[in-house]
Design a protein around this motif. Structure first.
Motif, PDB file in Angstrom:
ATOM      1  N   THR A  92    -121.158  77.150  26.530  1.00  0.00           N
ATOM      2  CA  THR A  92    -121.016  75.754  26.104  1.00  0.00           C
ATOM      3  C   THR A  92    -120.443  74.897  27.226  1.00  0.00           C
ATOM      4  O   THR A  92    -119.944  73.800  26.983  1.00  0.00           O
TER       5      THR A  92
ATOM      6  N   GLN B 228    -125.761  71.686  29.958  1.00  0.00           N
ATOM      7  CA  GLN B 228    -126.010  70.615  28.995  1.00  0.00           C
ATOM      8  C   GLN B 228    -127.201  69.735  29.356  1.00  0.00           C
ATOM      9  O   GLN B 228    -127.712  69.023  28.499  1.00  0.00           O
TER      10      GLN B 228
ATOM     11  N   SER C 197    -129.672  65.207  28.999  1.00  0.00           N
ATOM     12  CA  SER C 197    -129.991  64.718  27.661  1.00  0.00           C
ATOM     13  C   SER C 197    -130.054  65.933  26.743  1.00  0.00           C
ATOM     14  O   SER C 197    -130.179  67.071  27.221  1.00  0.00           O
ATOM     15  N   PRO C 198    -129.972  65.732  25.435  1.00  0.00           N
ATOM     16  CA  PRO C 198    -130.017  66.877  24.517  1.00  0.00           C
ATOM     17  C   PRO C 198    -131.278  67.742  24.689  1.00  0.00           C
ATOM     18  O   PRO C 198    -131.217  68.960  24.518  1.00  0.00           O
ATOM     19  N   GLU C 199    -132.382  67.137  25.047  1.00  0.00           N
ATOM     20  CA  GLU C 199    -133.628  67.877  25.235  1.00  0.00           C
ATOM     21  C   GLU C 199    -133.566  68.819  26.436  1.00  0.00           C
ATOM     22  O   GLU C 199    -134.324  69.782  26.515  1.00  0.00           O
ATOM     23  N   GLN C 200    -132.693  68.535  27.382  1.00  0.00           N
ATOM     24  CA  GLN C 200    -132.583  69.352  28.599  1.00  0.00           C
ATOM     25  C   GLN C 200    -131.553  70.470  28.472  1.00  0.00           C
ATOM     26  O   GLN C 200    -131.427  71.294  29.372  1.00  0.00           O
ATOM     27  N   ARG C 201    -130.843  70.537  27.332  1.00  0.00           N
ATOM     28  CA  ARG C 201    -129.817  71.564  27.150  1.00  0.00           C
ATOM     29  C   ARG C 201    -130.432  72.955  27.287  1.00  0.00           C
ATOM     30  O   ARG C 201    -131.516  73.217  26.810  1.00  0.00           O
TER      31      ARG C 201
ATOM     32  N   GLN D 175    -119.716  76.271  16.689  1.00  0.00           N
ATOM     33  CA  GLN D 175    -120.381  76.356  17.991  1.00  0.00           C
ATOM     34  C   GLN D 175    -120.897  77.773  18.243  1.00  0.00           C
ATOM     35  O   GLN D 175    -121.983  77.963  18.775  1.00  0.00           O
TER      36      GLN D 175
ATOM     37  N   GLU E 132    -129.353  80.061  18.019  1.00  0.00           N
ATOM     38  CA  GLU E 132    -130.231  79.616  19.099  1.00  0.00           C
ATOM     39  C   GLU E 132    -130.782  80.812  19.876  1.00  0.00           C
ATOM     40  O   GLU E 132    -131.981  80.865  20.185  1.00  0.00           O
TER      41      GLU E 132
END
Length: 118
Positions: free
Chosen positions: A36, A43, A46-50, A100, A107
């Motif tokens: 994390t 990270q 952007s959230p799409e690149q996490r 988390q 995931e």
């Protein structure tokens, strides 16, 4: 956010205990901190690149470096060293540790990945 009154790494380097003033200590496993990490490497921008980081079951904390009076850089024994953990981030992670962790496990499962190193 006030600075922690104590940051303590366990002898095996796999657990960070964070104590904030007037609060019970949080125990954060090195693996959770690594996967994390607030770094752009994990990270993204952007959230799409996490990125879901597999294979970190055995990761340990190599060292910690203070960053001003607001954060600590945690350097892991796998070479990851770009995460700057602010006091606010560590406090939030302590409060949300179970959620988390479950999100991470879900995931991994959804992507067919493992906590174990290759």
């Amino acid at each position: 956010m006030a600075a922690p009154s104590e940051l303590r790494v366990s002898k095996d380097r796999k657990l960070l205990t964070v104590t904030f003033p007037n609060h019970a200590p949080f125990e954060l496993p090195a693996e959770l901190l690594r996967v994390t990490s607030p770094s752009a490497e994990v990270q993204g921008h952007s959230p799409e690149q996490r990125v879901t980081v597999p294979g970190k079951r055995e990761v340990a904390i190599a060292r910690m470096e203070p960053i001003g009076n607001y954060a600590v850089r945690i350097v892991f024994d796998d070479g990851h060293e770009s995460g700057i953990f602010t006091w606010t981030y560590l406090h939030t992670l302590g409060h949300e540790k179970n959620e988390q962790w479950q999100f991470y496990l879900d995931e991994l499962s959804a992507k067919g990945l493992s906590r174990d190193p290759r």
